[in-house]
Design a protein around this motif. Structure first.
Motif, PDB file in Angstrom:
ATOM      1  N   ALA A   1      23.472  30.758  -5.723  1.00 35.29           N
ATOM      2  CA  ALA A   1      22.668  31.461  -6.737  1.00 35.29           C
ATOM      3  C   ALA A   1      23.130  31.069  -8.136  1.00 35.29           C
ATOM      4  CB  ALA A   1      22.779  32.974  -6.538  1.00 35.29           C
ATOM      5  N   ILE A   2      24.428  31.187  -8.381  1.00 39.43           N
ATOM      6  CA  ILE A   2      24.960  30.859  -9.708  1.00 39.43           C
ATOM      7  C   ILE A   2      24.697  29.398 -10.040  1.00 39.43           C
ATOM      8  CG2 ILE A   2      27.088  30.660 -11.056  1.00 39.43           C
ATOM      9  CD1 ILE A   2      28.069  33.165  -9.483  1.00 39.43           C
ATOM     10  N   GLY A   3      24.838  28.533  -9.042  1.00 37.00           N
ATOM     11  CA  GLY A   3      24.578  27.113  -9.255  1.00 37.00           C
ATOM     12  C   GLY A   3      23.138  26.847  -9.681  1.00 37.00           C
ATOM     13  N   ARG A   4      22.255  27.733  -9.295  1.00 39.94           N
ATOM     14  CA  ARG A   4      20.849  27.574  -9.681  1.00 39.94           C
ATOM     15  C   ARG A   4      20.507  28.393 -10.927  1.00 39.94           C
ATOM     16  NH1 ARG A   4      17.374  28.730  -4.512  1.00 39.94           N
ATOM     17  NH2 ARG A   4      15.660  27.926  -5.797  1.00 39.94           N
ATOM     18  N   GLY A   5      21.513  28.959 -11.567  1.00 43.14           N
ATOM     19  CA  GLY A   5      21.291  29.615 -12.853  1.00 43.14           C
ATOM     20  C   GLY A   5      21.077  31.118 -12.776  1.00 43.14           C
ATOM     21  N   VAL A   6      21.210  31.686 -11.588  1.00 46.64           N
ATOM     22  CA  VAL A   6      20.987  33.132 -11.429  1.00 46.64           C
ATOM     23  C   VAL A   6      22.134  33.910 -12.071  1.00 46.64           C
ATOM     24  CG1 VAL A   6      20.806  35.009  -9.751  1.00 46.64           C
ATOM     25  CG2 VAL A   6      19.690  32.807  -9.293  1.00 46.64           C
ATOM     26  N   PHE A   7      21.808  34.869 -12.925  1.00 42.99           N
ATOM     27  CA  PHE A   7      22.846  35.679 -13.572  1.00 42.99           C
ATOM     28  C   PHE A   7      22.503  37.157 -13.574  1.00 42.99           C
ATOM     29  CE2 PHE A   7      19.879  34.158 -16.780  1.00 42.99           C
ATOM     30  CZ  PHE A   7      19.457  35.355 -17.341  1.00 42.99           C
ATOM     31  N   GLY A   8      21.420  37.537 -12.901  1.00 40.37           N
ATOM     32  CA  GLY A   8      21.021  38.939 -12.912  1.00 40.37           C
ATOM     33  C   GLY A   8      20.335  39.303 -11.614  1.00 40.37           C
ATOM     34  N   SER A   9      20.028  40.589 -11.470  1.00 45.60           N
ATOM     35  CA  SER A   9      19.423  41.097 -10.247  1.00 45.60           C
ATOM     36  C   SER A   9      18.382  42.136 -10.600  1.00 45.60           C
ATOM     37  CB  SER A   9      20.510  41.724  -9.372  1.00 45.60           C
ATOM     38  OG  SER A   9      19.949  42.504  -8.337  1.00 45.60           O
ATOM     39  N   PRO A  10      17.163  42.043 -10.081  1.00 47.30           N
ATOM     40  CA  PRO A  10      16.709  41.041  -9.117  1.00 47.30           C
ATOM     41  C   PRO A  10      16.353  39.733  -9.803  1.00 47.30           C
ATOM     42  CG  PRO A  10      14.875  42.444  -9.704  1.00 47.30           C
ATOM     43  CD  PRO A  10      16.084  42.995 -10.421  1.00 47.30           C
ATOM     44  N   TRP A  11      16.255  38.698  -8.976  1.00 42.50           N
ATOM     45  CA  TRP A  11      15.923  37.360  -9.466  1.00 42.50           C
ATOM     46  C   TRP A  11      14.968  36.754  -8.451  1.00 42.50           C
ATOM     47  CZ3 TRP A  11      18.226  34.968 -13.819  1.00 42.50           C
ATOM     48  CH2 TRP A  11      17.810  33.655 -14.051  1.00 42.50           C
ATOM     49  N   ILE A  12      13.885  36.188  -8.927  1.00 41.42           N
ATOM     50  CA  ILE A  12      12.891  35.621  -8.023  1.00 41.42           C
ATOM     51  C   ILE A  12      12.684  34.149  -8.347  1.00 41.42           C
ATOM     52  CG2 ILE A  12      10.412  35.671  -7.455  1.00 41.42           C
ATOM     53  CD1 ILE A  12      10.972  38.876  -8.165  1.00 41.42           C
ATOM     54  N   PHE A  13      12.680  33.333  -7.302  1.00 42.11           N
ATOM     55  CA  PHE A  13      12.259  31.942  -7.468  1.00 42.11           C
ATOM     56  C   PHE A  13      10.924  31.749  -6.768  1.00 42.11           C
ATOM     57  CE2 PHE A  13      16.904  30.912  -7.905  1.00 42.11           C
ATOM     58  CZ  PHE A  13      16.845  30.203  -9.089  1.00 42.11           C
ATOM     59  N   VAL A  14       9.965  31.180  -7.478  1.00 43.80           N
ATOM     60  CA  VAL A  14       8.730  30.703  -6.851  1.00 43.80           C
ATOM     61  C   VAL A  14       8.862  29.186  -6.917  1.00 43.80           C
ATOM     62  CG1 VAL A  14       6.223  30.619  -6.937  1.00 43.80           C
ATOM     63  CG2 VAL A  14       7.429  32.695  -7.657  1.00 43.80           C
ATOM     64  N   GLU A  15       9.080  28.573  -5.744  1.00 43.75           N
ATOM     65  CA  GLU A  15       9.614  27.214  -5.743  1.00 43.75           C
ATOM     66  C   GLU A  15      10.853  27.236  -6.661  1.00 43.75           C
ATOM     67  OE1 GLU A  15       6.598  27.480  -3.555  1.00 43.75           O
ATOM     68  OE2 GLU A  15       5.861  27.397  -5.624  1.00 43.75           O
ATOM     69  N   ASP A  16      10.923  26.410  -7.671  1.00 42.04           N
ATOM     70  CA  ASP A  16      12.124  26.481  -8.509  1.00 42.04           C
ATOM     71  C   ASP A  16      11.912  27.231  -9.823  1.00 42.04           C
ATOM     72  OD1 ASP A  16      14.147  25.381  -6.967  1.00 42.04           O
ATOM     73  OD2 ASP A  16      13.455  23.342  -7.378  1.00 42.04           O
ATOM     74  N   GLU A  17      10.767  27.875  -9.972  1.00 40.92           N
ATOM     75  CA  GLU A  17      10.504  28.620 -11.207  1.00 40.92           C
ATOM     76  C   GLU A  17      11.251  29.957 -11.170  1.00 40.92           C
ATOM     77  OE1 GLU A  17       8.910  27.346 -13.734  1.00 40.92           O
ATOM     78  OE2 GLU A  17       8.898  29.126 -15.021  1.00 40.92           O
ATOM     79  N   PRO A  18      12.117  30.228 -12.168  1.00 45.12           N
ATOM     80  CA  PRO A  18      12.960  31.429 -12.129  1.00 45.12           C
ATOM     81  C   PRO A  18      12.349  32.617 -12.879  1.00 45.12           C
ATOM     82  CG  PRO A  18      13.710  29.976 -13.876  1.00 45.12           C
ATOM     83  CD  PRO A  18      12.447  29.333 -13.287  1.00 45.12           C
ATOM     84  N   PHE A  19      12.500  33.791 -12.321  1.00 40.23           N
ATOM     85  CA  PHE A  19      12.046  35.029 -12.955  1.00 40.23           C
ATOM     86  C   PHE A  19      13.143  36.070 -12.808  1.00 40.23           C
ATOM     87  CE2 PHE A  19       8.302  32.765 -11.489  1.00 40.23           C
ATOM     88  CZ  PHE A  19       7.433  32.840 -12.566  1.00 40.23           C
ATOM     89  N   TRP A  20      13.607  36.597 -13.928  1.00 34.52           N
ATOM     90  CA  TRP A  20      14.683  37.587 -13.906  1.00 34.52           C
ATOM     91  C   TRP A  20      14.130  38.963 -14.217  1.00 34.52           C
ATOM     92  CZ3 TRP A  20      17.923  38.762 -18.766  1.00 34.52           C
ATOM     93  CH2 TRP A  20      18.853  39.786 -18.498  1.00 34.52           C
ATOM     94  N   GLY A  21      14.374  39.899 -13.303  1.00 33.17           N
ATOM     95  CA  GLY A  21      14.124  41.293 -13.627  1.00 33.17           C
ATOM     96  C   GLY A  21      12.915  41.905 -12.957  1.00 33.17           C
ATOM     97  N   TRP A  22      13.032  43.182 -12.673  1.00 35.43           N
ATOM     98  CA  TRP A  22      11.932  43.942 -12.099  1.00 35.43           C
ATOM     99  C   TRP A  22      10.685  43.845 -12.960  1.00 35.43           C
ATOM    100  CZ3 TRP A  22       9.767  48.211 -14.661  1.00 35.43           C
ATOM    101  CH2 TRP A  22       8.772  48.870 -13.926  1.00 35.43           C
ATOM    102  N   ASP A  23      10.889  43.887 -14.287  1.00 31.39           N
ATOM    103  CA  ASP A  23       9.719  43.943 -15.163  1.00 31.39           C
ATOM    104  C   ASP A  23       8.990  42.609 -15.265  1.00 31.39           C
ATOM    105  OD1 ASP A  23      11.936  43.096 -16.578  1.00 31.39           O
ATOM    106  OD2 ASP A  23      11.944  44.825 -17.933  1.00 31.39           O
ATOM    107  N   ARG A  24       9.491  41.599 -14.586  1.00 34.40           N
ATOM    108  CA  ARG A  24       8.761  40.340 -14.553  1.00 34.40           C
ATOM    109  C   ARG A  24       7.861  40.185 -13.326  1.00 34.40           C
ATOM    110  NH1 ARG A  24       9.946  36.583 -18.360  1.00 34.40           N
ATOM    111  NH2 ARG A  24      10.529  37.729 -20.241  1.00 34.40           N
ATOM    112  N   LEU A  25       7.774  41.205 -12.481  1.00 32.52           N
ATOM    113  CA  LEU A  25       6.914  41.079 -11.299  1.00 32.52           C
ATOM    114  C   LEU A  25       5.464  40.752 -11.668  1.00 32.52           C
ATOM    115  CD1 LEU A  25       8.232  43.800  -8.803  1.00 32.52           C
ATOM    116  CD2 LEU A  25       8.763  41.366  -8.887  1.00 32.52           C
ATOM    117  N   PRO A  26       4.913  41.347 -12.751  1.00 28.87           N
ATOM    118  CA  PRO A  26       3.543  40.945 -13.112  1.00 28.87           C
ATOM    119  C   PRO A  26       3.439  39.451 -13.453  1.00 28.87           C
ATOM    120  CG  PRO A  26       4.138  42.997 -14.224  1.00 28.87           C
ATOM    121  CD  PRO A  26       5.396  42.473 -13.588  1.00 28.87           C
ATOM    122  N   MET A  27       4.478  38.896 -14.078  1.00 27.13           N
ATOM    123  CA  MET A  27       4.444  37.467 -14.397  1.00 27.13           C
ATOM    124  C   MET A  27       4.575  36.621 -13.120  1.00 27.13           C
ATOM    125  SD  MET A  27       6.808  35.280 -17.108  1.00 27.13           S
ATOM    126  CE  MET A  27       6.235  36.019 -18.640  1.00 27.13           C
TER     127      MET A  27
END
Lengths: 203, 203
Positions: free
Chosen positions: A166-192
């Protein structure tokens, strides 16, 4: 519906924002013909790199977060209790997850959701091996098998390696979502995330 | 439309997430019969309390933030350049704002938006008194009057006190919105602010 890869849902079991996301992520993915790969990890290792502390322990931020968690729970109409042990070290639940996943990813995801609901419902401590085992047994898993799994060096190693990945892929928070390799950090990013899955990505 | 108090929009002029919010906040408020009180402050003082650094300077988080800012700009179809001087110390723009606000809050808000668009359009440095003055002059303000205002101890004091007031009310990030005393942190909470204004608050 499609053969697209699962979206990846990275989280720490003791993260309130991950709990809120956990309640929504499977339905969100299913609306776009996707499944979810649940990926618990220990957030503390990332905090060592970013210099962050847990929200609850950060001045100003901790007060806001506690207010925000209650507000989200009310807006969404879902239960939320901040456990007395919070923030727990969720290693027992994380190891149990990766053992169960070897048997059945879907049962492991079901177990993960039950851990979240139990922890933020004030009914169990995700940092207690005893509580984690009791929950798994209540879901029909074999106690001795899981006990052995949680003590298995290969499972311990896997839980550790997933966090490093996770850290190697840049994850620094929780929750964290990858769609393929596109990163999204945070609950409030679910709409995005949803917009992204619907093909609303730019370019 | 209503006599409700303005919503408060707190921000640091050098904050990319505040820039994105600044492009939307007036329209959002107007949809609910509200106006906006623009409240620039120096975020650095809050960082000293929470132990945070600017996003750009935080390992892992900085990389994600730079990706996220570009992504938001593309999704929203708005310009975005990260200035070479970023993150600038926006004290000149902040002082200029509070001087202009004494004359006319609506002209000061217009000036604030122009500072954001200039800074994140790569055309000016919000940390340069010269650039700030030049922008104000281009908007029709008197150069000498503003120069005197920015050097006025009462204005300097006001800029400082506003930052202290923000921290005293729990503000630790930018942008930050208060609807009455209900706090919302971050650009990605604008949908929640909107829901709140629409009366969707719980309880």
């Amino acid at each position: 519906m499609t053969s697209a890869a699962p979206i990846e849902f990275w989280f720490d079991f003791a993260s309130p924002y991950a709990y809120f996301a956990a309640l929504e992520i499977d339905d969100l993915a299913a609306r776009h013909g996707r499944t979810v790969a649940w990926r618990p990890f220990m957030l503390g290792a990332a905090f060592k790199i970013t210099g962050a502390q847990g929200l609850s322990r950060t001045p100003l931020k901790g007060d806001y977060a506690r207010h925000d968690w209650r507000r989200i729970a009310e807006l969404k109409g879902v239960p939320f209790v901040l456990p007395a042990s919070h923030p727990s070290n969720a290693l027992p639940a994380t190891r149990a997850y990766y053992h169960l996943e070897l048997r059945s990813p879907s049962e492991a995801a079901h177990f993960a959701k039950a851990i979240f609901e139990g922890y933020f419902g004030g009914r169990l401590d995700c940092g207690s091996a005893e509580d984690v085992l009791a929950l798994a047994v209540s879901l029909g898993h074999d106690e001795l098998d899981l006990q052995n799994g949680m003590a298995n060096p290969l499972i311990k190693e896997r839980a550790l390696r997933m966090g490093e990945q996770a850290i190697g892929r840049g994850v620094f928070g929780s929750p964290w979502i990858f769609v393929e390799d596109e990163p999204f950090w945070g609950w409030d990013r679910l709409p995005m995330v949803e917009r992204w899955l619907a093909g609303g990505r730019p370019g």
